[in-house]
Scaffold this motif. Structure first.
Motif, PDB file in Angstrom:
ATOM      1  N   ARG A  36      54.094  36.263  53.391  1.00  0.00           N
ATOM      2  CA  ARG A  36      53.131  35.027  54.062  1.00  0.00           C
ATOM      3  C   ARG A  36      53.284  34.041  52.697  1.00  0.00           C
ATOM      4  NH1 ARG A  36      49.443  39.048  55.829  1.00  0.00           N
ATOM      5  NH2 ARG A  36      48.476  39.328  53.581  1.00  0.00           N
ATOM      6  N   ALA A  37      53.417  34.398  51.466  1.00  0.00           N
ATOM      7  CA  ALA A  37      53.935  33.536  50.393  1.00  0.00           C
ATOM      8  C   ALA A  37      55.129  32.724  50.571  1.00  0.00           C
ATOM      9  CB  ALA A  37      53.721  34.500  49.094  1.00  0.00           C
ATOM     10  N   VAL A  38      56.228  33.646  51.012  1.00  0.00           N
ATOM     11  CA  VAL A  38      57.395  32.926  51.098  1.00  0.00           C
ATOM     12  C   VAL A  38      57.580  31.988  52.088  1.00  0.00           C
ATOM     13  CG1 VAL A  38      59.882  33.638  51.494  1.00  0.00           C
ATOM     14  CG2 VAL A  38      58.753  34.821  49.988  1.00  0.00           C
ATOM     15  N   CYS A  39      57.064  32.376  53.406  1.00  0.00           N
ATOM     16  CA  CYS A  39      57.384  31.614  54.456  1.00  0.00           C
ATOM     17  C   CYS A  39      56.282  30.354  54.608  1.00  0.00           C
ATOM     18  CB  CYS A  39      57.074  32.502  55.731  1.00  0.00           C
ATOM     19  SG  CYS A  39      58.425  33.670  55.746  1.00  0.00           S
ATOM     20  N   TYR A  40      55.264  30.627  53.932  1.00  0.00           N
ATOM     21  CA  TYR A  40      54.331  29.304  54.031  1.00  0.00           C
ATOM     22  C   TYR A  40      53.400  28.963  52.763  1.00  0.00           C
ATOM     23  CZ  TYR A  40      50.303  26.771  55.588  1.00  0.00           C
ATOM     24  OH  TYR A  40      49.350  25.455  55.699  1.00  0.00           O
ATOM     25  N   GLY A  41      52.949  29.758  52.108  1.00  0.00           N
ATOM     26  CA  GLY A  41      51.842  29.669  50.996  1.00  0.00           C
ATOM     27  C   GLY A  41      52.575  28.943  49.858  1.00  0.00           C
ATOM     28  N   ASN A  42      53.765  29.463  49.413  1.00  0.00           N
ATOM     29  CA  ASN A  42      54.455  28.779  48.251  1.00  0.00           C
ATOM     30  C   ASN A  42      54.819  27.480  48.460  1.00  0.00           C
ATOM     31  OD1 ASN A  42      54.079  31.399  47.008  1.00  0.00           O
ATOM     32  ND2 ASN A  42      56.187  31.903  47.331  1.00  0.00           N
ATOM     33  N   GLY A  43      55.280  27.061  49.427  1.00  0.00           N
ATOM     34  CA  GLY A  43      55.551  25.878  49.977  1.00  0.00           C
ATOM     35  C   GLY A  43      54.719  24.898  50.185  1.00  0.00           C
ATOM     36  N   ALA A  44      53.494  25.351  50.927  1.00  0.00           N
ATOM     37  CA  ALA A  44      52.381  24.576  51.041  1.00  0.00           C
ATOM     38  C   ALA A  44      51.811  24.326  49.705  1.00  0.00           C
ATOM     39  CB  ALA A  44      51.362  25.186  51.903  1.00  0.00           C
ATOM     40  N   ARG A  45      51.775  25.008  48.687  1.00  0.00           N
ATOM     41  CA  ARG A  45      51.114  24.858  47.308  1.00  0.00           C
ATOM     42  C   ARG A  45      52.010  23.827  46.526  1.00  0.00           C
ATOM     43  NH1 ARG A  45      51.466  29.542  46.045  1.00  0.00           N
ATOM     44  NH2 ARG A  45      49.534  30.123  46.503  1.00  0.00           N
ATOM     45  N   LEU A  46      53.173  24.063  46.882  1.00  0.00           N
ATOM     46  CA  LEU A  46      54.252  23.069  45.788  1.00  0.00           C
ATOM     47  C   LEU A  46      54.006  21.549  46.315  1.00  0.00           C
ATOM     48  CD1 LEU A  46      56.611  22.827  43.846  1.00  0.00           C
ATOM     49  CD2 LEU A  46      58.210  23.190  45.893  1.00  0.00           C
ATOM     50  N   PHE A  47      54.084  21.614  47.501  1.00  0.00           N
ATOM     51  CA  PHE A  47      53.995  20.249  48.227  1.00  0.00           C
ATOM     52  C   PHE A  47      52.665  19.700  48.377  1.00  0.00           C
ATOM     53  CE2 PHE A  47      58.243  21.690  49.095  1.00  0.00           C
ATOM     54  CZ  PHE A  47      59.121  20.764  48.738  1.00  0.00           C
ATOM     55  N   GLY A  48      51.698  20.433  48.211  1.00  0.00           N
ATOM     56  CA  GLY A  48      50.263  20.035  48.541  1.00  0.00           C
ATOM     57  C   GLY A  48      49.923  19.694  49.774  1.00  0.00           C
ATOM     58  N   LEU A  49      50.352  20.493  50.577  1.00  0.00           N
ATOM     59  CA  LEU A  49      50.278  20.325  52.006  1.00  0.00           C
ATOM     60  C   LEU A  49      48.886  20.545  52.603  1.00  0.00           C
ATOM     61  CD1 LEU A  49      53.548  21.832  53.325  1.00  0.00           C
ATOM     62  CD2 LEU A  49      52.915  19.484  52.493  1.00  0.00           C
ATOM     63  N   ASP A  50      48.312  21.797  51.900  1.00  0.00           N
ATOM     64  CA  ASP A  50      46.858  21.929  52.427  1.00  0.00           C
ATOM     65  C   ASP A  50      46.409  23.484  51.358  1.00  0.00           C
ATOM     66  OD1 ASP A  50      47.635  23.812  55.670  1.00  0.00           O
ATOM     67  OD2 ASP A  50      48.071  24.484  53.408  1.00  0.00           O
ATOM     68  N   ASP A  51      45.507  23.877  51.621  1.00  0.00           N
ATOM     69  CA  ASP A  51      45.009  25.268  50.647  1.00  0.00           C
ATOM     70  C   ASP A  51      45.917  26.248  51.346  1.00  0.00           C
ATOM     71  OD1 ASP A  51      42.035  26.783  49.985  1.00  0.00           O
ATOM     72  OD2 ASP A  51      44.024  27.270  49.369  1.00  0.00           O
ATOM     73  N   PRO A  52      46.897  26.763  50.646  1.00  0.00           N
ATOM     74  CA  PRO A  52      47.680  27.927  51.039  1.00  0.00           C
ATOM     75  C   PRO A  52      46.812  29.164  51.134  1.00  0.00           C
ATOM     76  CG  PRO A  52      48.287  27.413  48.798  1.00  0.00           C
ATOM     77  CD  PRO A  52      47.369  26.399  49.218  1.00  0.00           C
ATOM     78  N   ALA A  53      45.622  29.285  50.805  1.00  0.00           N
ATOM     79  CA  ALA A  53      44.912  30.662  50.842  1.00  0.00           C
ATOM     80  C   ALA A  53      44.672  30.872  52.258  1.00  0.00           C
ATOM     81  CB  ALA A  53      43.701  30.337  50.126  1.00  0.00           C
ATOM     82  N   GLY A  54      44.703  29.718  53.136  1.00  0.00           N
ATOM     83  CA  GLY A  54      44.708  30.207  54.443  1.00  0.00           C
ATOM     84  C   GLY A  54      46.029  31.192  54.896  1.00  0.00           C
ATOM     85  N   ALA A  55      47.050  31.138  54.136  1.00  0.00           N
ATOM     86  CA  ALA A  55      48.051  32.169  54.648  1.00  0.00           C
ATOM     87  C   ALA A  55      48.047  33.409  54.102  1.00  0.00           C
ATOM     88  CB  ALA A  55      49.450  31.292  54.279  1.00  0.00           C
ATOM     89  N   ALA A  56      46.970  33.642  53.221  1.00  0.00           N
ATOM     90  CA  ALA A  56      47.102  34.754  52.472  1.00  0.00           C
ATOM     91  C   ALA A  56      46.354  35.996  53.554  1.00  0.00           C
ATOM     92  CB  ALA A  56      46.381  34.841  51.043  1.00  0.00           C
TER      93      ALA A  56
END
Length: 299
Positions: free
Chosen positions: A279-299
């Motif tokens: 979940r971190a690799v495929c979504y959360g890390n990228g979302a956090r890096l680029f400020g896309l949204d709150d990546p906590a939703g992928a956890a």
């Protein structure tokens, strides 16, 4: 469009518990440039030295639609010059592409040449979210003095740079960990993303990520059956992948891959590092890096 593959990718998202994907390594280019890239792969060029069928040889709008069907919420238009005088034109095209394709992160590039600092600054101020540097194709040293102000500018602006610096599929004059190590010693805050996990010098590039907090790695082509034949990832290094889980990012090389998109995802899954890591690799890390949204939703 391949509805069957889209269903398989969606099944992966459901199985892992993902809201979508962030793919930091996809290629969109001016059509005549992309056609030349495909022709190079078709001809089994000196860098590849192997058969490399392009799986997604589709028109641009169909490729965009495929990524959306796969649930890719954000992706890039990785492009790169192989000679002086190309980068500014490529950046102009990428800006226009991002303007009409809002799910694409505006991408830019550069080359060691007169005026490089000026057009990189223009790109950053214009909204570029990520840069691409290809040391193998461009055949330049990242420590070229003409690039020093560029690296400083990108570090200060905290704009990440995806760098093809590993020596796969064939070594270049300036590939490998040593030139990048010298670069990072001068610019330790540079947000650098090592493409292809640094294939085949995986361990050395993992060590750079362990040393420098702003260094990340993308998974492009790593662990796939295709790459494992000529550049297998060392099993003893899997624990380091887990430890660096917050700094590993999904990358695929779409559309220029010789296998289906789902295979990259399944190759990551079979590492057996757990759904939280996926979940971190495929979504959360990228979302956090680029400020896309709150990546906590992928956890």
């Amino acid at each position: 469009m391949d509805d069957h593959e889209s269903a398989r990718v969606r099944a992966f998202l459901t199985r892992v518990g993902l809201p979508g994907l962030v793919d930091v390594h996809t290629h969109f280019m001016p059509e005549r440039v992309l056609r030349k890239v495909w022709a190079y792969f078709d001809a089994v060029g000196p860098l590849t030295r192997m058969e490399w069928p392009i799986t997604y040889r589709h028109e641009e709008d169909e490729r965009v639609a495929l990524l959306r069907a796969f649930g890719v919420r954000a992706y890039t238009s990785m492009l790169y010059p192989h000679k002086p005088g190309m980068a500014r034109w490529l950046n102009d095209w990428a800006a226009e592409f991002a303007a009409r394709t809002p799910d694409c992160l505006r991408t830019a590039t550069f080359f060691p040449e007169t005026g490089v600092e000026s057009y990189v600054r223009e790109a950053v101020e214009g909204g570029a979210r990520v840069f691409k540097a290809h040391l193998q194709v461009g055949a330049y040293d990242p420590n070229d003095e003409r690039l020093d102000p560029v690296w400083g500018l990108l570090a200060e602006a905290a704009v990440p740079v995806v760098v093809h610096c590993g020596s796969g599929p064939a070594p270049g004059k300036h590939t490998g960990p040593e030139p990048v190590g010298r670069l990072l010693a001068r610019h330790p805050a540079l947000p650098l993303i090592v493409a292809h996990l640094g294939m085949p010098e995986y361990a050395d590039f993992l060590a750079l990520a362990e040393r420098y907090e702003q260094v990340r790695l993308d998974t492009t082509m790593a662990f796939t059956d295709f790459s494992e034949r000529f550049a297998p990832f060392p099993r003893e290094a899997r624990g380091r992948l887990a430890d660096l889980g917050e700094r590993i990012l999904l990358g695929t090389d779409f559309p220029n891959i010789p296998y289906p998109y789902i295979h990259q995802l399944e190759a990551l899954e079979r590492l057996d590092l757990g759904n939280e890591w996926l979940r971190a690799v495929c979504y959360g890390n990228g979302a956090r890096l680029f400020g896309l949204d709150d990546p906590a939703g992928a956890a």
